[in-house]
Design a protein around this motif. Structure first.
Motif, PDB file in Angstrom:
ATOM      1  N   LEU A 105      40.150  73.846  -9.380  1.00 38.58           N
ATOM      2  CA  LEU A 105      41.571  73.849  -9.745  1.00 38.58           C
ATOM      3  C   LEU A 105      42.381  74.741  -8.809  1.00 38.58           C
ATOM      4  N   LEU A 106      41.783  75.860  -8.370  1.00 36.07           N
ATOM      5  CA  LEU A 106      42.481  76.743  -7.438  1.00 36.07           C
ATOM      6  C   LEU A 106      42.703  76.045  -6.096  1.00 36.07           C
ATOM      7  N   ALA A 107      41.687  75.317  -5.638  1.00 34.35           N
ATOM      8  CA  ALA A 107      41.831  74.578  -4.379  1.00 34.35           C
ATOM      9  C   ALA A 107      42.903  73.497  -4.507  1.00 34.35           C
ATOM     10  N   VAL A 108      42.945  72.826  -5.657  1.00 34.83           N
ATOM     11  CA  VAL A 108      43.974  71.805  -5.891  1.00 34.83           C
ATOM     12  C   VAL A 108      45.360  72.442  -5.882  1.00 34.83           C
ATOM     13  N   LEU A 109      45.475  73.667  -6.436  1.00 35.46           N
ATOM     14  CA  LEU A 109      46.765  74.358  -6.444  1.00 35.46           C
ATOM     15  C   LEU A 109      47.232  74.658  -5.023  1.00 35.46           C
ATOM     16  N   PHE A 110      46.332  75.183  -4.179  1.00 36.39           N
ATOM     17  CA  PHE A 110      46.708  75.474  -2.794  1.00 36.39           C
ATOM     18  C   PHE A 110      47.090  74.188  -2.043  1.00 36.39           C
ATOM     19  N   PHE A 111      46.335  73.125  -2.274  1.00 36.89           N
ATOM     20  CA  PHE A 111      46.637  71.855  -1.613  1.00 36.89           C
ATOM     21  C   PHE A 111      48.004  71.323  -2.053  1.00 36.89           C
ATOM     22  N   SER A 112      48.329  71.493  -3.335  1.00 38.82           N
ATOM     23  CA  SER A 112      49.617  71.021  -3.847  1.00 38.82           C
ATOM     24  C   SER A 112      50.759  71.805  -3.219  1.00 38.82           C
ATOM     25  N   TRP A 113      50.570  73.120  -3.075  1.00 38.68           N
ATOM     26  CA  TRP A 113      51.611  73.919  -2.423  1.00 38.68           C
ATOM     27  C   TRP A 113      51.855  73.423  -0.989  1.00 38.68           C
ATOM     28  N   ARG A 114      50.770  73.129  -0.309  1.00 33.86           N
ATOM     29  CA  ARG A 114      50.895  72.679   1.084  1.00 33.86           C
ATOM     30  C   ARG A 114      51.487  71.284   1.165  1.00 33.86           C
ATOM     31  N   TYR A 115      51.053  70.406   0.293  1.00 33.67           N
ATOM     32  CA  TYR A 115      51.475  69.004   0.353  1.00 33.67           C
ATOM     33  C   TYR A 115      52.950  68.855   0.003  1.00 33.67           C
ATOM     34  N   PHE A 116      53.412  69.591  -1.000  1.00 34.53           N
ATOM     35  CA  PHE A 116      54.803  69.471  -1.442  1.00 34.53           C
ATOM     36  C   PHE A 116      55.710  70.513  -0.793  1.00 34.53           C
ATOM     37  N   ASN A 117      55.203  71.244   0.202  1.00 33.98           N
ATOM     38  CA  ASN A 117      55.979  72.281   0.891  1.00 33.98           C
ATOM     39  C   ASN A 117      56.569  73.300  -0.091  1.00 33.98           C
ATOM     40  N   ALA A 118      55.800  73.619  -1.110  1.00 34.46           N
ATOM     41  CA  ALA A 118      56.277  74.598  -2.087  1.00 34.46           C
ATOM     42  C   ALA A 118      56.216  76.013  -1.536  1.00 34.46           C
ATOM     43  N   VAL A 119      55.349  76.235  -0.559  1.00 36.21           N
ATOM     44  CA  VAL A 119      55.200  77.556   0.046  1.00 36.21           C
ATOM     45  C   VAL A 119      55.232  77.389   1.558  1.00 36.21           C
ATOM     46  N   ASN A 120      55.961  78.267   2.221  1.00 33.61           N
ATOM     47  CA  ASN A 120      56.041  78.235   3.679  1.00 33.61           C
ATOM     48  C   ASN A 120      54.876  79.045   4.243  1.00 33.61           C
ATOM     49  N   PHE A 121      53.781  78.359   4.553  1.00 31.89           N
ATOM     50  CA  PHE A 121      52.592  79.046   5.045  1.00 31.89           C
ATOM     51  C   PHE A 121      52.748  79.529   6.484  1.00 31.89           C
ATOM     52  N   GLU A 122      53.804  79.080   7.183  1.00 34.64           N
ATOM     53  CA  GLU A 122      53.982  79.504   8.565  1.00 34.64           C
ATOM     54  C   GLU A 122      54.319  80.991   8.663  1.00 34.64           C
ATOM     55  N   ASN A 123      54.871  81.532   7.586  1.00 31.97           N
ATOM     56  CA  ASN A 123      55.220  82.955   7.599  1.00 31.97           C
ATOM     57  C   ASN A 123      54.028  83.867   7.312  1.00 31.97           C
ATOM     58  N   LEU A 124      52.866  83.265   7.009  1.00 30.45           N
ATOM     59  CA  LEU A 124      51.705  84.101   6.711  1.00 30.45           C
ATOM     60  C   LEU A 124      51.301  84.935   7.914  1.00 30.45           C
ATOM     61  N   GLY A 125      51.554  84.415   9.114  1.00 38.06           N
ATOM     62  CA  GLY A 125      51.188  85.166  10.308  1.00 38.06           C
ATOM     63  C   GLY A 125      52.009  86.419  10.499  1.00 38.06           C
ATOM     64  N   LYS A 126      53.164  86.504   9.835  1.00 41.48           N
ATOM     65  CA  LYS A 126      54.016  87.679   9.967  1.00 41.48           C
ATOM     66  C   LYS A 126      53.634  88.793   8.982  1.00 41.48           C
ATOM     67  N   LEU A 127      52.712  88.494   8.065  1.00 45.14           N
ATOM     68  CA  LEU A 127      52.276  89.517   7.113  1.00 45.14           C
ATOM     69  C   LEU A 127      51.313  90.480   7.790  1.00 45.14           C
ATOM     70  N   SER A 128      51.353  91.731   7.369  1.00 44.50           N
ATOM     71  CA  SER A 128      50.471  92.747   7.950  1.00 44.50           C
ATOM     72  C   SER A 128      49.053  92.591   7.393  1.00 44.50           C
ATOM     73  N   PRO A 129      48.042  93.144   8.093  1.00 49.44           N
ATOM     74  CA  PRO A 129      46.663  93.082   7.570  1.00 49.44           C
ATOM     75  C   PRO A 129      46.509  93.776   6.216  1.00 49.44           C
TER      76      PRO A 129
END
Length: 281
Positions: free
Chosen positions: A195-219
């Protein structure tokens, strides 16, 4: 009639015994007397005087005479009547009244006598005298009382613990708490991860989360997320059988690390907000 304390009577008995050892010549003797149980009279030196369950009062009366002279009464400074049973190591002391300057009398209710004595097969009756004149110091037997079988059985006594070997201690541990079979818990965990994997896939598929900004987060942000995942793993491992002590130790150590990384991650998110580059949801 007064009941003396055991400590006071013990000192008096020791003093009398020492005096008796120091002087073997005694100038007193027991004259006439009786042991009365309710309305029954028995000789002062009779052994095995019966004491029944229905009896209520015990009286002991006697005179003390100068040895060899039946007409001269003697009054030592201290006179006590001892009820004792050597078999169980129990003693009971009475202070008799002096009547008309010559008759010593003790009266006591049977119910006031120690249950330890009443549970014995035989109770010895003894007169203990003490006086500055050592010839008046003596321990004289007055006979014995024999409680009936019903009276002994009616006594509910618990003998004190003595110094002796105790029974071996056997520890009985609780059985492990019942839980679901491991197969069921593993299948349930697999379902949650799916279910967690389905949630992440849904965010990506429906553009609910902008994953491109993940690279700007600090370690520090990813480290903080890792500590949260560790907490979930600890609870999962505890559910599978890890001890509570191991779980608490892990949570305490990881909690300190999570506080450090969490503060750094919040500072980083605040900086991104100021730059208007934070993630959009």
């Amino acid at each position: 009639m007064r009941l003396t304390t055991r400590i006071h009577s013990a000192f008096a008995l020791i003093a009398t015994l020492l005096s008796c050892f120091c002087c073997t010549c005694h100038a007193i003797a027991i004259g006439k007397g009786l042991i009365r149980i309710d309305d029954q009279n028995f000789s002062i030196r009779e052994t095995g005087v019966p004491l029944n369950l229905t009896d209520t009062r015990l009286s002991i009366a006697f005179t003390i005479l100068r040895d060899g002279d039946s007409s001269e009464f003697v009054n030592p400074k201290q006179v006590m009547v001892s009820l004792s049973s050597p078999n169980i190591g129990s003693e009971f002391y009475l202070h008799p009244h002096l009547i008309e300057g010559k008759i010593y009398e003790s009266n006591i209710l049977v119910s006031d006598i120690s249950s330890f004595l009443l549970s014995a097969e035989e109770i010895k009756v003894t007169v203990i005298t003490g006086d500055p004149d050592t010839t008046y110091n003596d321990i004289i037997s007055l006979g014995s009382i024999r409680p009936s079988a019903k009276l002994r059985q009616n006594q509910h006594v618990e003998y004190p613990d003595r110094f002796q070997a105790k029974p071996e201690i056997h520890h009985i541990f609780r059985e492990p708490p019942k839980s679901l079979p491991t197969f069921v818990t593993l299948q349930f965990s697999l379902l949650l991860f799916t279910l967690l994997a389905v949630l992440f896939f849904s965010w990506r598929y429906f553009n609910a989360v902008n994953f491109e900004n993940l690279g700007k987060l600090s370690p520090f942000t990813f480290a903080f997320l890792a500590t949260i995942a560790l907490f979930e793993y600890y609870f999962y491992d505890y559910y599978l059988g890890a001890s509570i002590f191991t779980t608490l130790y892990r949570v305490a150590i990881t909690g300190i690390v999570a506080l450090f990384f969490g503060s750094k991650a919040l500072n980083n998110l605040y900086s991104l907000r100021m730059e208007d580059n934070r993630k959009t949801v």
